[in-house]
Design a protein around this motif. Structure first.
Motif, PDB file in Angstrom:
ATOM      1  N   UNK A   1       0.814  -1.223   0.000  1.00 24.37           N
ATOM      2  CA  UNK A   1       0.000   0.000   0.000  1.00 24.37           C
ATOM      3  C   UNK A   1       0.844   1.268   0.000  1.00 24.37           C
ATOM      4  N   UNK A   2       2.126   1.161   0.327  1.00 29.70           N
ATOM      5  CA  UNK A   2       2.958   2.366   0.479  1.00 29.70           C
ATOM      6  C   UNK A   2       4.172   2.336  -0.441  1.00 29.70           C
ATOM      7  N   UNK A   3       3.957   1.904  -1.658  1.00 27.23           N
ATOM      8  CA  UNK A   3       5.057   1.859  -2.626  1.00 27.23           C
ATOM      9  C   UNK A   3       5.613   3.267  -2.836  1.00 27.23           C
ATOM     10  N   UNK A   4       6.946   3.444  -2.782  1.00 26.36           N
ATOM     11  CA  UNK A   4       7.518   4.772  -3.049  1.00 26.36           C
ATOM     12  C   UNK A   4       7.064   5.308  -4.410  1.00 26.36           C
ATOM     13  N   UNK A   5       6.822   6.613  -4.478  1.00 25.12           N
ATOM     14  CA  UNK A   5       6.340   7.269  -5.701  1.00 25.12           C
ATOM     15  C   UNK A   5       5.013   6.652  -6.159  1.00 25.12           C
TER      16      UNK A   5
END
Length: 472
Positions: free
Chosen positions: A93-97
């Motif tokens: 849910x918190x993939x960079x970019x």
């Protein structure tokens, strides 16, 4: 001389052998394979480092939600599998970019998704709940008039409902991102997003019975109203796609038939009269402020209180709005076609005080917040800045009536339009309010209670919060 010729001949054979075209081709192929392995390995290493060490976002402006938090490690949670499951959700849910990648994917999805006649389907077509025969109410004359006067009779949307033993909303509201206000089943028609409503007759009956409990606890001296707002699908779902969604008017009428002592507000008919105006957002699941204004007007008529016309408001418009339906669908058709966000500021005098959800941290702030430095995806937050607060408004309307609005985020847009209708207004969100709701309303001498939410909340998982408020 002959020996020299033989030597030249032998050297030529060796030279030919060393420069065999097939061997050279194999060597080139091997070198290309080496390069490919090195390139793929490099991409994998860089991607892994990026995923592990890249800065992870904490909120999604497009989806108007906090992203999954990193879980705390414990031996117990690791052994029972809770930690690994929660960490997987956090990681995905918190993939960079994240926002950048979503936009890139949206461009490709426009070409690779289900697309016909300028239409996209994101998610799945919801399975509609079949109304049980034994619970079909006998319609009252008032209900029959309201549902048959319209050219868009609700029966058109439920000609062929799919039978199922599980209410569709139980599936449609599993995603907690908007806590039951929106399913991930979205139809994109040209540049408009339409949430596909699955229906929920059984949960709607529970919702009505809960409102009846509020009325019973508050007594005859308090007026209780139910305003279940339809979504844009009731007005803009093309005829050929009607069987993709359940009838919101039918579900609302079903709820109303179970109310006892609670007065229904017919927002559907009020909005239908203005369907050619900008009453719903194209890119967001909420109604537009203009649609909320017409619904508030209908409530004021039902409640018998004054109501100020639009000329008593300052109209404020901002370009470039793209809301939640893009955030959940990722459709480039929405992203590339932003809309104008128009809201209305009351000219009358009033004061607005906010509290935290446990009635602490009192502060006086504007009812409508400044949007200049806010991301366009969050412009619907103009109303009170969001949901996680209690709002108290005092107005110039000296009619000795105090309104308490119990709502989801649809109810936010109603508030400015009612500042000319009640002497005091309390606004609480059913998902975040901490005190016991009945004690709270009695303490503040509430005379009128308005339950205001959309159909996904009233016939979905959100409705359970209303029972919680009675017990806490």
């Amino acid at each position: 001389m002959q020996a020299q010729d033989n030597e030249i001949y032998e050297m030529t054979d060796i030279d030919i052998e060393l420069h065999n075209p097939e061997d050279e081709a194999r060597r080139r192929e091997f070198r290309l394979q080496e390069i490919n392995v090195i390139a793929i390995s490099s991409v994998l290493v860089i991607s892994t480092l990026f995923m592990v060490f890249g800065k992870r976002p904490t909120i999604s402006e497009e989806e108007k939600r906090e992203l999954t938090k990193r879980p705390s490690f414990s031996v117990e949670s690791y052994l029972d599998g809770t930690f690994t499951s929660q960490f997987s959700k956090f990681f995905n849910d918190t993939v960079p970019m994240r926002s950048t990648f979503k936009h890139i994917i949206a461009i490709f999805r426009g070409h690779l998704g289900i697309d016909f006649d300028e239409v996209e389907i994101h998610g799945q077509i919801p399975v509609q709940e079949q109304k049980p025969a034994e619970t079909i109410p006998v319609p009252t004359e008032a209900t029959t008039e309201k549902l048959t006067d319209s050219a868009e009779a609700p029966s058109e949307t439920t000609e062929s409902p799919v039978e199922t033993t599980v209410p569709a909303t139980e599936t449609a509201t599993e995603d907690p991102n908007l806590d039951g206000e929106l399913a991930n089943n979205i139809l994109i028609v040209k540049d408009r997003g339409i949430p596909l409503y699955g229906g929920g007759f059984a949960i709607g009956e529970q919702y009505a019975n809960t409102l009846n409990q509020y009325k019973e606890k508050l007594g005859d001296d308090v007026n209780v109203y139910s305003l279940v707002a339809p979504t844009s699908g009731s007005f803009y779902l093309p005829e050929k796609f009607k069987d993709m969604a359940a009838s919101e008017p039918d579900n609302i009428a079903h709820i109303n038939s179970f109310l006892k002592g609670v007065t229904p507000v017919d927002a559907y008919s009020a909005l239908l009269a203005h369907k050619d105006e900008d009453i719903y957002s194209r890119t967001d699941h909420h109604w537009a402020p203009l649609g909320a204004f017409y619904a508030a007007e209908e409530f004021a008529k039902t409640a018998g209180v004054p109501f100020a016309p639009l000329r008593n408001y300052n109209m404020i418009s901002k370009n470039g709005y793209v809301g939640t339906l893009y955030g959940f669908s990722g459709s480039s058709k929405l992203k590339d076609n932003p809309e104008v966000f128009t809201y209305y500021e009351p000219k009358g005098r009033y004061t607005c005080t906010y509290y935290d959800t446990n009635m602490t941290n009192e502060r006086e702030k504007p009812l409508l917040i400044n949007l200049d430095n806010l991301d366009p995806a969050s412009w619907y937050l103009v109303f009170m800045g969001g949901d996680e607060r209690i709002t108290h408004i005092t107005t110039e309307c000296m009619n000795h009536r105090t309104l308490c609005i119990i709502k989801d985020s649809y109810g936010n847009a109603l508030v400015p339009a009612l500042t000319s209708s009640f002497e005091e207004i309390w606004v609480v969100d059913m998902r975040y309010f901490k005190p016991n709701i009945i004690s709270f309303m009695k303490e503040h001498e509430v005379t009128d209670v308005l339950f205001a939410m959309n159909t996904f909340s009233a016939t979905g998982s959100n409705s359970k919060h209303l029972q919680t408020l009675l017990k806490q």
